[in-house]
Design an enzyme around this catalytic site. Sequence first.
Site, PDB file in Angstrom:
ATOM      1  N   ARG A 193       0.823  -1.216   0.000  1.00 26.62           N
ATOM      2  CA  ARG A 193       0.000   0.000   0.000  1.00 26.62           C
ATOM      3  C   ARG A 193       0.861   1.272   0.000  1.00 26.62           C
ATOM      4  O   ARG A 193       0.520   2.282   0.609  1.00 26.62           O
ATOM      5  CB  ARG A 193      -0.969   0.017   1.188  1.00 26.62           C
ATOM      6  CG  ARG A 193      -1.911  -1.163   1.241  1.00 26.62           C
ATOM      7  CD  ARG A 193      -2.794  -1.252   0.002  1.00 26.62           C
ATOM      8  NE  ARG A 193      -3.623  -2.459   0.054  1.00 26.62           N
ATOM      9  CZ  ARG A 193      -3.323  -3.608  -0.543  1.00 26.62           C
ATOM     10  NH1 ARG A 193      -2.192  -3.710  -1.240  1.00 26.62           N
ATOM     11  NH2 ARG A 193      -4.110  -4.652  -0.470  1.00 26.62           N
ATOM     12  N   HIS A 194       1.967   1.206  -0.708  1.00 26.29           N
ATOM     13  CA  HIS A 194       2.896   2.349  -0.698  1.00 26.29           C
ATOM     14  C   HIS A 194       3.628   2.456  -2.027  1.00 26.29           C
ATOM     15  O   HIS A 194       3.928   1.458  -2.679  1.00 26.29           O
ATOM     16  CB  HIS A 194       3.928   2.187   0.420  1.00 26.29           C
ATOM     17  CG  HIS A 194       5.009   3.235   0.400  1.00 26.29           C
ATOM     18  ND1 HIS A 194       4.825   4.496   0.933  1.00 26.29           N
ATOM     19  CD2 HIS A 194       6.268   3.209  -0.106  1.00 26.29           C
ATOM     20  CE1 HIS A 194       5.936   5.202   0.757  1.00 26.29           C
ATOM     21  NE2 HIS A 194       6.823   4.456   0.130  1.00 26.29           N
TER      22      HIS A 194
END
Length: 349
Positions: A193-194
């Site tokens: 998620r980055h």
Amino acid sequence: MSIDIQHAYNILYPHFQERLCLNEPLVSHCAFGVGGPADIWVTLKSQQELVDLVNLCAEQHWPLLLVGSGRNIIFADAGVRGIVARIDFHHYQINMQTETSALLIVEAGACWDQILDTLLPLGWSGLEFGVGISGTLGAGIVSNAGARNWDLGQILEWIDVLDARGSDSDPDDQFAPATKRHYTRNELDLSYRHSRLRSKRSTVIDDEGKLVFSPRHLIEPPEIVLRLGLHLSYQDSQQLLTQRDIYLRERRQREPSLPLTGPIFKDHQRTSARDLIAQVGLQGQIHGKSQISEQNANYLVNLGGASAEDMLQLIVAAHQQVLRQCGIDLMLNVDLRGEWSHPDQTNPL
């Protein structure tokens, strides 16, 4: 940052006409169904419109917030000052590489489900893990969205962005137009998620439950995804369509059916945010017209007429209870945008 709204509207109207709105309710552009007005709202239908708007805003020092489909944003009840522009260009092409592989070149405003509706009947595999993810692919690569132990980064080859990081100069400095840049997968620092594009842009909840916003740029985000190159492989189309139906059933079983967005927090490396919030007894908790979902505690449900503040109170409560009872500092997976009035915070754009 101040802006003469009427003056800006008068300059922009000849270019966008009916796509330009004053005091547009952001509740209509947010999956949460909350948010006050944007001073000016505009929908962008091409990359060139985006480039022209970014350069005009940088030259005039008008604050500009660029968004996709609004699936991962909570807009403040007070709305957003300046201009909010939706990226809605979504052309694509499939470039064959071998008999069983291809490169999908797709613009940032393309929605995941709509692309799947085209690819799967043709037998092109690669994106089906994201069945049910309703956001745009441009926003998806910023957060490296994914599901079922897959994410966009695993099939990404490259992205093109518009770099507007030079827009935060002093008004007296010489105007520097935004420039297009090309990044390969290995240049984006992709992880769970980055991506590098998300670095230092997330809101944090501190130990006392206060919001800590990252510094905002005149043009936000300062690097805007224009298009992506994604690797596809050929498989039997009927098998892909059958797999899509299975994934959809699984998603409906674990996600609320009422209007919602999520997940609110990133999962912790040892356990899911969903289980942690349920563990501290907040599953089903209601504040105002908003509820932590009874079906999945990492989702919020708008029960009808919820405010952004209703949702924020539940988010902060979940964060604080998990921190106190489990010793885990959950990180937000949603973006907070606009003029928030939470105590002791520094307001974002």
